[in-house]
Design a protein around this motif. Structure first.
Motif, PDB file in Angstrom:
ATOM      1  N   CYS A  64       0.848  -1.193   0.000  1.00  0.00           N
ATOM      2  CA  CYS A  64       0.000   0.000   0.000  1.00  0.00           C
ATOM      3  C   CYS A  64       0.885   1.245   0.000  1.00  0.00           C
ATOM      4  O   CYS A  64       2.010   1.209   0.505  1.00  0.00           O
ATOM      5  CB  CYS A  64      -0.887   0.037   1.241  1.00  0.00           C
ATOM      6  SG  CYS A  64      -2.141  -1.261   1.200  1.00  0.00           S
ATOM      7  N   ALA A 112       0.231   3.994   1.646  1.00  0.00           N
ATOM      8  CA  ALA A 112       0.236   4.455   3.038  1.00  0.00           C
ATOM      9  C   ALA A 112      -0.668   3.489   3.792  1.00  0.00           C
ATOM     10  O   ALA A 112      -1.476   2.804   3.178  1.00  0.00           O
ATOM     11  CB  ALA A 112      -0.309   5.879   3.127  1.00  0.00           C
ATOM     12  N   CYS A 118      -3.695   2.870   6.151  1.00  0.00           N
ATOM     13  CA  CYS A 118      -4.896   3.557   6.659  1.00  0.00           C
ATOM     14  C   CYS A 118      -5.054   3.281   8.158  1.00  0.00           C
ATOM     15  O   CYS A 118      -4.701   2.203   8.645  1.00  0.00           O
ATOM     16  CB  CYS A 118      -6.135   3.098   5.909  1.00  0.00           C
ATOM     17  SG  CYS A 118      -5.988   3.350   4.135  1.00  0.00           S
ATOM     18  N   TYR A 172      -7.407   2.498  10.061  1.00  0.00           N
ATOM     19  CA  TYR A 172      -8.347   1.492  10.569  1.00  0.00           C
ATOM     20  C   TYR A 172      -8.010   0.092  10.086  1.00  0.00           C
ATOM     21  O   TYR A 172      -8.708  -0.865  10.424  1.00  0.00           O
ATOM     22  CB  TYR A 172      -9.770   1.841  10.100  1.00  0.00           C
ATOM     23  CG  TYR A 172      -9.903   1.866   8.590  1.00  0.00           C
ATOM     24  CD1 TYR A 172     -10.276   0.731   7.889  1.00  0.00           C
ATOM     25  CD2 TYR A 172      -9.601   3.019   7.862  1.00  0.00           C
ATOM     26  CE1 TYR A 172     -10.364   0.747   6.511  1.00  0.00           C
ATOM     27  CE2 TYR A 172      -9.688   3.043   6.487  1.00  0.00           C
ATOM     28  CZ  TYR A 172     -10.069   1.903   5.820  1.00  0.00           C
ATOM     29  OH  TYR A 172     -10.130   1.913   4.454  1.00  0.00           O
ATOM     30  N   CYS A 173      -6.943  -0.043   9.282  1.00  0.00           N
ATOM     31  CA  CYS A 173      -6.743  -1.279   8.517  1.00  0.00           C
ATOM     32  C   CYS A 173      -6.142  -2.403   9.347  1.00  0.00           C
ATOM     33  O   CYS A 173      -5.160  -2.197  10.065  1.00  0.00           O
ATOM     34  CB  CYS A 173      -5.807  -0.981   7.354  1.00  0.00           C
ATOM     35  SG  CYS A 173      -5.442  -2.443   6.382  1.00  0.00           S
ATOM     36  N   PHE A 180      -5.658  -5.477   7.582  1.00  0.00           N
ATOM     37  CA  PHE A 180      -5.341  -6.486   6.565  1.00  0.00           C
ATOM     38  C   PHE A 180      -3.845  -6.815   6.618  1.00  0.00           C
ATOM     39  O   PHE A 180      -3.062  -6.119   7.252  1.00  0.00           O
ATOM     40  CB  PHE A 180      -5.699  -5.972   5.167  1.00  0.00           C
ATOM     41  CG  PHE A 180      -7.168  -5.754   4.967  1.00  0.00           C
ATOM     42  CD1 PHE A 180      -8.078  -6.769   5.194  1.00  0.00           C
ATOM     43  CD2 PHE A 180      -7.642  -4.515   4.559  1.00  0.00           C
ATOM     44  CE1 PHE A 180      -9.439  -6.568   5.005  1.00  0.00           C
ATOM     45  CE2 PHE A 180      -9.001  -4.308   4.367  1.00  0.00           C
ATOM     46  CZ  PHE A 180      -9.898  -5.333   4.599  1.00  0.00           C
ATOM     47  N   GLY A 192      -4.227  -5.260   0.678  1.00  0.00           N
ATOM     48  CA  GLY A 192      -3.241  -4.438  -0.027  1.00  0.00           C
ATOM     49  C   GLY A 192      -3.878  -3.622  -1.158  1.00  0.00           C
ATOM     50  O   GLY A 192      -5.076  -3.418  -1.188  1.00  0.00           O
ATOM     51  N   THR A 193      -3.012  -3.176  -2.024  1.00  0.00           N
ATOM     52  CA  THR A 193      -3.435  -2.343  -3.149  1.00  0.00           C
ATOM     53  C   THR A 193      -2.863  -2.931  -4.440  1.00  0.00           C
ATOM     54  O   THR A 193      -1.776  -2.531  -4.890  1.00  0.00           O
ATOM     55  CB  THR A 193      -2.952  -0.883  -2.956  1.00  0.00           C
ATOM     56  OG1 THR A 193      -3.364  -0.418  -1.662  1.00  0.00           O
ATOM     57  CG2 THR A 193      -3.524   0.040  -4.019  1.00  0.00           C
ATOM     58  N   ASN A 201      -7.153   1.247  -5.838  1.00  0.00           N
ATOM     59  CA  ASN A 201      -7.427   2.456  -5.060  1.00  0.00           C
ATOM     60  C   ASN A 201      -7.486   3.633  -6.022  1.00  0.00           C
ATOM     61  O   ASN A 201      -6.628   3.748  -6.913  1.00  0.00           O
ATOM     62  CB  ASN A 201      -6.335   2.684  -4.010  1.00  0.00           C
ATOM     63  CG  ASN A 201      -6.547   1.804  -2.788  1.00  0.00           C
ATOM     64  OD1 ASN A 201      -7.496   1.031  -2.745  1.00  0.00           O
ATOM     65  ND2 ASN A 201      -5.665   1.921  -1.818  1.00  0.00           N
ATOM     66  N   ARG A 245      -7.581   8.123   4.290  1.00  0.00           N
ATOM     67  CA  ARG A 245      -7.454   7.653   2.907  1.00  0.00           C
ATOM     68  C   ARG A 245      -6.724   8.701   2.076  1.00  0.00           C
ATOM     69  O   ARG A 245      -6.806   9.907   2.377  1.00  0.00           O
ATOM     70  CB  ARG A 245      -8.836   7.391   2.297  1.00  0.00           C
ATOM     71  CG  ARG A 245      -9.615   6.305   2.994  1.00  0.00           C
ATOM     72  CD  ARG A 245      -9.053   4.918   2.819  1.00  0.00           C
ATOM     73  NE  ARG A 245      -8.870   4.544   1.438  1.00  0.00           N
ATOM     74  CZ  ARG A 245      -8.911   3.275   1.021  1.00  0.00           C
ATOM     75  NH1 ARG A 245      -9.133   2.280   1.863  1.00  0.00           N
ATOM     76  NH2 ARG A 245      -8.702   2.991  -0.244  1.00  0.00           N
TER      77      ARG A 245
HETATM   78  S1  SF4 Z   1      -5.217  -2.553   2.502  1.00  0.00           S
HETATM   79 FE1  SF4 Z   1      -6.688  -0.924   2.017  1.00  0.00          FE
HETATM   80  S2  SF4 Z   1      -7.355  -0.189   4.012  1.00  0.00           S
HETATM   81 FE2  SF4 Z   1      -5.474  -1.332   4.369  1.00  0.00          FE
HETATM   82  S3  SF4 Z   1      -3.828   0.180   4.305  1.00  0.00           S
HETATM   83 FE3  SF4 Z   1      -4.051  -0.643   2.244  1.00  0.00          FE
HETATM   84  S4  SF4 Z   1      -5.435   0.766   1.216  1.00  0.00           S
HETATM   85 FE4  SF4 Z   1      -5.655   1.151   3.414  1.00  0.00          FE
END
Ligand code: SF4
Length: 375
Positions: free
Chosen positions: A11, A13, A15, A17-18, A20, A61-62, A95, A132
């Motif tokens: 990613c 950056a 986030c 709240y993430c 994952f 991830g992204t 994203n 975000r």
């Molecule tokens: S997986 Fe999604 S929510 Fe988590 S840091 Fe990456 S962009 Fe943000």
């Protein structure tokens, strides 16, 4: 047929709240990771020849931080190791801030035919609270770019119950999403995990989430608006234009089989479940050393498989066919669970028509209570 899940753990950056399995994008690590992923996919080819797969899903991830060339190489690896059907659904999570029309066109040329955008909200203040990187205008533009690049199947993720969000503000995002005319939408309720930085930020800024009754209103009124716009609910958290339901995700709810590749990816195959090692560098090192990356292999008992089939199947709006599942697992589902299920039928949380058992829409809010019967 199999579904193939490919985890891309990078990613731009992180986030607030993430939770994952992801880390910050590192170009050197990414190159090694893509090579490892391709090697892992290649090792899945069975001696008897390639098995059939009809969905490929790049999740993260992204995944839109990959280059189109990376995506093309990974899709080719899937096609070499599996008999990927010509009409396979190939989804890439993206994203909004990472794309433009040229990149999306290149993803399409690489074999992607479905995009899933992590939009979350179409209000700038809410996106900012979630840390975000995109704003609402960028999210809108990304949708236009996807169409300009030729994508006929585009999904959006929206998140409700955000800090300081009231039902009217949530419905602003819902209406704005409808005007973007996506083919599919996934709705998530924000869960603030105990160690999420967002929790501290909320405490510091005195942000709060709306009361439970409002969360209920948010969910039910969004579904009504989506349905009025032709986006039909087919799963607790998903709506789609008819025929545009997510084929890959449906495997999770219909007791299907899928193989996950990449760090932390989960797989389920004929009652056996496993997870790959989570840390990106450990995963790469293990693959290159020729060692297995599977951890925590769990062989489900017939009892657990039955429970899972019922538990996940009930998430679908069409419900479950108790005869079909009963035949598959050699049991009479109603005889087995009927006494526990009947009170929910009496309360209108479940409806039962012949062999079909489904959650009512109100029942979807109480799904966990019903599903607890099966696990
Ligand atoms: S997986 Fe999604 S929510 Fe988590 S840091 Fe990456 S962009 Fe943000």
């Amino acid at each position: 047929m199999l579904g193939l899940y490919l985890h891309i753990p990078f990613c731009s950056a992180i986030c607030n709240y993430c939770n994952f399995n992801r880390g910050l994008f590192d170009p050197v690590l990414k190159v090694r990771y893509v090579d490892a992923l391709i090697a892992e996919i290649g090792s899945a080819r069975t001696p008897a020849g390639p098995e059939a797969a009809d969905t490929i899903y790049f999740g993260g991830g992204t995944p839109s931080l990959l280059s189109a060339d990376d995506v093309a190489r990974i899709v080719s690896a899937c096609r070499a190791a599996f008999r990927v059907t010509p009409d396979a659904e190939v989804t890439l999570e993206a994203n909004p801030e990472t794309v433009d029309t040229d990149l999306l066109r290149a993803f399409r040329d690489a074999g992607v035919n479905r995009l899933s955008f992590g939009v979350q909200s179409l209000r700038d203040d809410e996106l900012k609270r979630l840390s975000r990187l995109h704003g609402a205008a960028r999210a809108r533009a990304a949708l236009g770019e996807a169409r300009a690049a030729g994508f006929g199947n585009v999904s959006l993720d929206l998140m409700m119950w955000l800090p300081q969000q009231n039902p009217e503000q949530w419905l602003e995002s819902v209406d704005a999403a409808i005007t973007l005319a996506p083919d599919h939408l996934s709705l998530y309720m924000l869960e603030v995990y105990p160690n999420a930085p967002l929790r501290d930020e909320m405490a510091r800024a005195r942000w709060s989430q709306a009361p439970d009754e409002d969360a209920e209103v948010m969910y039910l009124s969004a579904l009504e608006r989506f349905e009025a716009a032709g986006l039909v609910q087919y799963e607790i958290s998903n709506v789609a234009r008819p025929g545009m339901e997510a084929r890959h995700n449906t495997k999770y709810w219909e007791d299907g089989d899928w193989l996950g590749f990449g760090c932390g990816a989960h797989s389920t195959r004929q009652g056996v479940r496993w997870k790959n090692v989570s840390a990106t560098t450990d995963y790469i090192d293990l693959v290159f050393a020729g060692h297995p990356v599977k951890t925590g292999v769990q062989v489900l008992t017939p009892e657990q498989r039955l429970g899972d089939a019922l538990f996940t199947g009930l998430r679908l709006s069409k419900g479950i066919d108790m005869v079909a599942i009963g035949n598959k697992y050699s049991t009479d589902v109603w005889q087995r669970f009927g006494p526990d299920l009947q009170p929910f039928v009496d309360e209108g949380i479940l409806t039962r028509h012949g062999a079909i058992l489904r959650l009512s829409r109100r029942g979807m809010l109480l799904a966990n209570e019903v599903m607890a019967i099966f696990v």
